[in-house]
Write an enzyme that holds these catalytic residues in place. Structure first.
Site, mmCIF file in Angstrom:
data_model
loop_
_atom_site.group_PDB
_atom_site.id
_atom_site.type_symbol
_atom_site.label_atom_id
_atom_site.label_comp_id
_atom_site.label_asym_id
_atom_site.label_seq_id
_atom_site.Cartn_x
_atom_site.Cartn_y
_atom_site.Cartn_z
ATOM 1 N N ASP A 31 0.724 -1.104 -0.148
ATOM 2 C CA ASP A 31 -0.095 0.076 0.227
ATOM 3 C C ASP A 31 0.763 1.487 -0.301
ATOM 4 O O ASP A 31 1.697 1.012 0.047
ATOM 5 C CB ASP A 31 -0.744 0.135 1.087
ATOM 6 C CG ASP A 31 -1.561 1.190 1.215
ATOM 7 O OD1 ASP A 31 -2.751 1.720 0.816
ATOM 8 O OD2 ASP A 31 -1.662 1.899 2.797
ATOM 9 N N ASP A 89 -0.554 5.465 0.865
ATOM 10 C CA ASP A 89 -0.999 6.028 1.608
ATOM 11 C C ASP A 89 -0.730 5.495 3.031
ATOM 12 O O ASP A 89 -1.268 4.993 3.393
ATOM 13 C CB ASP A 89 -2.091 7.273 1.459
ATOM 14 C CG ASP A 89 -1.989 8.572 2.384
ATOM 15 O OD1 ASP A 89 -1.080 8.599 2.796
ATOM 16 O OD2 ASP A 89 -2.989 9.018 1.962
ATOM 17 N N LYS A 108 -9.563 -2.675 -3.365
ATOM 18 C CA LYS A 108 -8.723 -3.814 -2.262
ATOM 19 C C LYS A 108 -10.299 -2.695 -1.231
ATOM 20 O O LYS A 108 -10.996 -2.120 -1.015
ATOM 21 C CB LYS A 108 -7.707 -2.861 -1.661
ATOM 22 C CG LYS A 108 -6.605 -3.220 -2.653
ATOM 23 C CD LYS A 108 -4.858 -2.991 -1.844
ATOM 24 C CE LYS A 108 -5.249 -0.913 -1.491
ATOM 25 N NZ LYS A 108 -4.438 -0.889 -1.059
ATOM 26 N N ASP A 145 -1.160 -0.196 5.985
ATOM 27 C CA ASP A 145 -1.760 0.437 6.942
ATOM 28 C C ASP A 145 -3.468 0.077 7.694
ATOM 29 O O ASP A 145 -3.462 0.870 8.701
ATOM 30 C CB ASP A 145 -0.453 1.726 7.228
ATOM 31 C CG ASP A 145 -2.412 2.675 6.192
ATOM 32 O OD1 ASP A 145 -2.821 3.052 7.315
ATOM 33 O OD2 ASP A 145 -1.177 2.278 5.446
#
Length: 255
Positions: A10, A12, A182, A207
């Site tokens: 990922d 951000d 996702k 995250d």
């Protein structure tokens, strides 16, 4: 030595936080490159082309990657439409980069009777856009949502995301969309095809438990939750299905 031959990563909250760099994220990417480990930067963002994502990483975070290392929900949407091959006519609710990429992939703009209606984040959204999408879906167009993110974090707070717009159209049409990004199956299957590895050979790194980690869990791919962004340490004991690994920093991970 890690048992994984490739990584889905990922952006951000994992590699950077908004406009703020995460130094461990940069080091992680550089470690993958130095060890010649295949990876894809997997993002639900449809407002930027892979080339724009590549430029942002280079200019703002001093991270140099190939455009081929970036796989977005836009690319997954295009791959999905080509796979199901219902036709070549499309109407898109979304921003210019999304529309441009879909048209460059060979699809033709059609507002009355398209084969597909694609709905994504659009900060210039109008009622007329929603009306055209609703009417086209009612006439039989295949309804596609690019990604389910209900909100996007900004300096103003949590703003409406693509998922909120998709749900509005779903309410108006009473038609359930195929959602690509996702944690849904489509983007993960297409990413596996791109990287050329099996589910057991890759690790999903992110995250956000609700998108990144659920993308792994729902698709039987091992997961690494890094506590540098959305999901916090205090959330971990309450997670319904634990990630395969949880780390405070990507510096702790050994390839």
């Amino acid at each position: 030595m890690s048992k994984y031959k490739g990584y889905f990563v990922d952006l951000d909250g994992t590699i950077y936080r908004g406009k703020e760099p995460i130094p461990a994220g940069k080091r992680f990417i550089e470690k993958l490159q130095a060890n010649h480990v295949p990876f894809l930067l997997l993002t639900n963002n449809t407002t930027k082309t892979p080339k724009a994502v590549q430029a942002n990483l280079a200019m703002n975070f001093d991270i140099q990657v190939e455009e081929a290392n970036i796989y977005t929900a836009t690319l997954a949407t295009i791959d999905y439409m080509k796979d199901i091959a219902l036709g070549d006519k499309v109407f898109v609710v979304g921003e210019m980069d999304l529309k441009q990429m879909i048209l460059e992939a060979g699809f033709k703009w059609e507002e009355e009777r398209p084969d597909y209606v694609v709905v994504a984040l659009d900060s210039y959204l109008t009622y007329e856009d929603l009306a055209k999408a609703t009417l086209a879906i009612q006439k039989g167009a295949h309804f596609i949502g690019t990604n389910p993110d209900k909100n996007i974090p900004t300096e103003r707070g949590l703003m409406p995301g693509a998922g909120s717009i998709i749900q509005l159209v779903q309410t108006a049409t009473r038609v359930e969309p195929t959602v690509i990004g996702k944690p849904n199956t489509t983007i993960m299957e297409k990413a596996l095809e791109r990287i050329g590895l099996s589910k057991k050979e890759v690790l999903m790194v992110g995250d956000n438990y609700d998108t990144d980690i659920q993308a792994g869990i729902q698709n039987k791919i091992d997961t690494l939750l890094v506590l540098s962004g959305f999901t916090q340490q205090e959330d971990v004991p309450k997670l319904p299905v634990p990630p395969t690994y949880v780390l405070n920093s990507l510096d702790e991970w050994e390839l």
